[in-house]
Design an enzyme around this catalytic site. Structure first.
Site, PDB file in Angstrom:
ATOM      1  N   ALA A  35       0.167  -0.351  -3.366  1.00 64.28           N
ATOM      2  CA  ALA A  35       1.372   0.005  -2.611  1.00 64.28           C
ATOM      3  C   ALA A  35       1.894   1.390  -2.965  1.00 64.28           C
ATOM      4  O   ALA A  35       2.302   2.155  -2.088  1.00 64.28           O
ATOM      5  CB  ALA A  35       2.465  -1.038  -2.865  1.00 64.28           C
ATOM      6  N   GLU A  36       1.875   1.726  -4.247  1.00 62.11           N
ATOM      7  CA  GLU A  36       2.414   3.020  -4.670  1.00 62.11           C
ATOM      8  C   GLU A  36       1.541   4.169  -4.177  1.00 62.11           C
ATOM      9  O   GLU A  36       2.052   5.232  -3.802  1.00 62.11           O
ATOM     10  CB  GLU A  36       2.540   3.046  -6.191  1.00 62.11           C
ATOM     11  CG  GLU A  36       3.422   1.943  -6.763  1.00 62.11           C
ATOM     12  CD  GLU A  36       2.696   0.602  -6.932  1.00 62.11           C
ATOM     13  OE1 GLU A  36       3.373  -0.381  -7.264  1.00 62.11           O
ATOM     14  OE2 GLU A  36       1.466   0.566  -6.725  1.00 62.11           O
ATOM     15  N   ARG A 106      -7.567  -8.307 -10.990  1.00 63.37           N
ATOM     16  CA  ARG A 106      -6.874  -7.184 -11.626  1.00 63.37           C
ATOM     17  C   ARG A 106      -6.372  -7.503 -13.021  1.00 63.37           C
ATOM     18  O   ARG A 106      -5.815  -6.622 -13.693  1.00 63.37           O
ATOM     19  CB  ARG A 106      -5.724  -6.708 -10.745  1.00 63.37           C
ATOM     20  CG  ARG A 106      -4.651  -7.737 -10.495  1.00 63.37           C
ATOM     21  CD  ARG A 106      -3.796  -7.443  -9.270  1.00 63.37           C
ATOM     22  NE  ARG A 106      -3.163  -6.140  -9.232  1.00 63.37           N
ATOM     23  CZ  ARG A 106      -2.382  -5.746  -8.220  1.00 63.37           C
ATOM     24  NH1 ARG A 106      -2.162  -6.552  -7.176  1.00 63.37           N
ATOM     25  NH2 ARG A 106      -1.831  -4.553  -8.233  1.00 63.37           N
ATOM     26  N   ASN A 166       8.434  -5.758  -2.750  1.00 64.52           N
ATOM     27  CA  ASN A 166       6.994  -6.028  -2.658  1.00 64.52           C
ATOM     28  C   ASN A 166       6.569  -7.231  -3.501  1.00 64.52           C
ATOM     29  O   ASN A 166       5.681  -7.137  -4.353  1.00 64.52           O
ATOM     30  CB  ASN A 166       6.201  -4.792  -3.090  1.00 64.52           C
ATOM     31  CG  ASN A 166       5.529  -4.087  -1.936  1.00 64.52           C
ATOM     32  OD1 ASN A 166       5.159  -4.709  -0.948  1.00 64.52           O
ATOM     33  ND2 ASN A 166       5.373  -2.784  -2.053  1.00 64.52           N
ATOM     34  N   ARG A 168       4.746 -10.349  -4.882  1.00 65.24           N
ATOM     35  CA  ARG A 168       3.387 -10.877  -4.829  1.00 65.24           C
ATOM     36  C   ARG A 168       3.342 -12.214  -5.552  1.00 65.24           C
ATOM     37  O   ARG A 168       3.382 -12.267  -6.784  1.00 65.24           O
ATOM     38  CB  ARG A 168       2.392  -9.903  -5.461  1.00 65.24           C
ATOM     39  CG  ARG A 168       2.297  -8.550  -4.756  1.00 65.24           C
ATOM     40  CD  ARG A 168       1.644  -8.697  -3.382  1.00 65.24           C
ATOM     41  NE  ARG A 168       1.431  -7.403  -2.745  1.00 65.24           N
ATOM     42  CZ  ARG A 168       2.288  -6.834  -1.907  1.00 65.24           C
ATOM     43  NH1 ARG A 168       3.432  -7.446  -1.606  1.00 65.24           N
ATOM     44  NH2 ARG A 168       2.010  -5.657  -1.371  1.00 65.24           N
ATOM     45  N   GLY A 228       9.571  -6.701  10.295  1.00 66.04           N
ATOM     46  CA  GLY A 228       8.290  -6.797  10.991  1.00 66.04           C
ATOM     47  C   GLY A 228       8.387  -6.285  12.412  1.00 66.04           C
ATOM     48  O   GLY A 228       8.869  -5.181  12.676  1.00 66.04           O
ATOM     49  N   GLY A 231      11.631  -4.682  13.808  1.00 61.31           N
ATOM     50  CA  GLY A 231      12.164  -3.425  13.314  1.00 61.31           C
ATOM     51  C   GLY A 231      12.727  -3.530  11.918  1.00 61.31           C
ATOM     52  O   GLY A 231      12.118  -4.108  11.017  1.00 61.31           O
ATOM     53  N   ALA A 256       1.747  -1.977   6.234  1.00 59.20           N
ATOM     54  CA  ALA A 256       2.816  -1.564   7.147  1.00 59.20           C
ATOM     55  C   ALA A 256       4.134  -1.333   6.413  1.00 59.20           C
ATOM     56  O   ALA A 256       4.870  -0.383   6.715  1.00 59.20           O
ATOM     57  CB  ALA A 256       3.004  -2.616   8.232  1.00 59.20           C
ATOM     58  N   ASP A 258       4.544  -0.384   3.290  1.00 63.28           N
ATOM     59  CA  ASP A 258       4.448   0.862   2.531  1.00 63.28           C
ATOM     60  C   ASP A 258       4.595   2.061   3.455  1.00 63.28           C
ATOM     61  O   ASP A 258       5.222   3.065   3.091  1.00 63.28           O
ATOM     62  CB  ASP A 258       3.107   0.933   1.798  1.00 63.28           C
ATOM     63  CG  ASP A 258       2.890  -0.242   0.861  1.00 63.28           C
ATOM     64  OD1 ASP A 258       3.885  -0.733   0.285  1.00 63.28           O
ATOM     65  OD2 ASP A 258       1.737  -0.663   0.703  1.00 63.28           O
TER      66      ASP A 258
END
Length: 317
Positions: A35-36, A106, A166, A168, A228, A231, A256, A258
């Site tokens: 993301a970053e 990861r 964000n 997860r 989404g 908007g 999207a 990000d």
């Protein structure tokens, strides 16, 4: 090194994308992900000076990640090569036209070993905007400490600090995320979240209005709620403004959010008013979903108007 427009930090991932089910041996193609990194690339493509800090493996996969970032004019002077840890991997499986599944590998990666010392030089160099996400502190204790330190340091240095929640679920629970992210918001100027993530920076179970009011009272200047296809909403002390999504044919929604954040921060760097920042945010979000890849479809500055008054099947000749 002089101050950059935007500094992001976290884990750069090798994304291996499949156009079909992984179990059916669908071919995989490697991409830069994270993301970053996505935000840094989006901002860089619009002509701003962006930098990324973190750790990558000291092998071919780490070299691939650095090559991709450099190709997008993202400064990687403060990326550390880690000879002891492997690159984090993310597998994206296009299971159906409407469903993409993500598998992470990861744990113990180079990126997860991020620590405060990896960020000192990058923060000392200065940045107009410091962008962080709720993904990085979920990776390890040292990454969590680094995120908190960076937010505090960036705020003290006068950077605009942006936090994209964000969340997860595969990395940590909602309660664990809230315990870290809610206090982090004390050092943040801009909070970005989808509607179902917003309570992670507020009280458990609190509604949108309650969370937003609490954040504004704590010093956050803008709260952006991503909706989404509907908007986004932007809350400030002056009230709430809604921006509609641009009508496009969505083919890939990964990245999207990000792209939306990159567009908003680019607008801030260009001195746009709130309406202008929101329009650029939804514009980049539209570019992201209308093309394949996390960031590959994002526009250059001279392409920002391509989607204005777009008709289906348009061809520019």
């Amino acid at each position: 090194m002089t101050a950059v427009d935007l500094l992001s930090f976290g884990e750069a991932l090798v994304s291996l994308r499949s156009a079909g089910p992984l179990a059916a041996s669908s071919p995989l193609t490697p991409h830069l992900a994270g993301a970053e990194c996505n935000v840094a690339v989006g901002v860089s493509r619009l002509g701003h000076r962006a930098a990324f800090a973190g750790r990558v493996s000291d092998d071919e996969l780490g070299g691939f990640l650095l090559r991709q970032l450099r190709a997008e004019c993202v400064d990687v002077a403060h990326v550390t090569r880690d000879p002891e840890r492997s690159a984090g991997l993310m597998f994206l499986e296009r299971r159906t036209a409407d469903l993409t599944r993500v598998i992470y590998q990861r744990a113990g990666s180079a990126g997860s070993a991020l620590r405060v010392d990896d960020l000192r030089a990058a923060l000392a160099a200065g940045a107009r905007v410091l962008h962080l996400t709720g993904i990085t502190p979920a990776l390890s204790d040292s990454a969590r400490q680094a995120t908190t330190w960076a937010a505090e340091s960036g705020a003290r240095a006068g950077s605009l600090v942006c936090l994209d929640v964000n969340y997860r679920a595969k990395l940590w629970s909602r309660d664990a995320a809230r315990a870290v992210l809610a206090p982090l918001a004390d050092h943040v100027s801009v909070v970005v979240a989808s509607a179902d993530e917003l309570d992670l920076v507020g009280a458990p179970g609190a509604d949108e209005q309650t969370v937003v009011a609490g954040l504004l009272d704590r010093g956050v200047s803008t709260v952006l709620v991503k909706l989404g296809g509907d908007g986004a909403r932007a809350y400030t002390r002056d009230g709430c403004r809604h921006a509609a999504a641009l009508p496009v044919t969505a083919v890939d929604t990964v990245g999207a959010g990000d792209a939306f954040t990159a567009g908003y921060l680019s607008g801030h760097l260009d001195g746009l008013d709130l309406a202008g920042r929101l329009h650029r945010a939804v514009t980049l979000g539209a570019f992201a979903v209308a093309g394949h890849g996390d960031w590959e479809a994002l526009p250059r500055r001279d392409e920002l108007s391509l989607l204005d008054d777009l008709l289906p099947g348009s061809t520019l000749r």
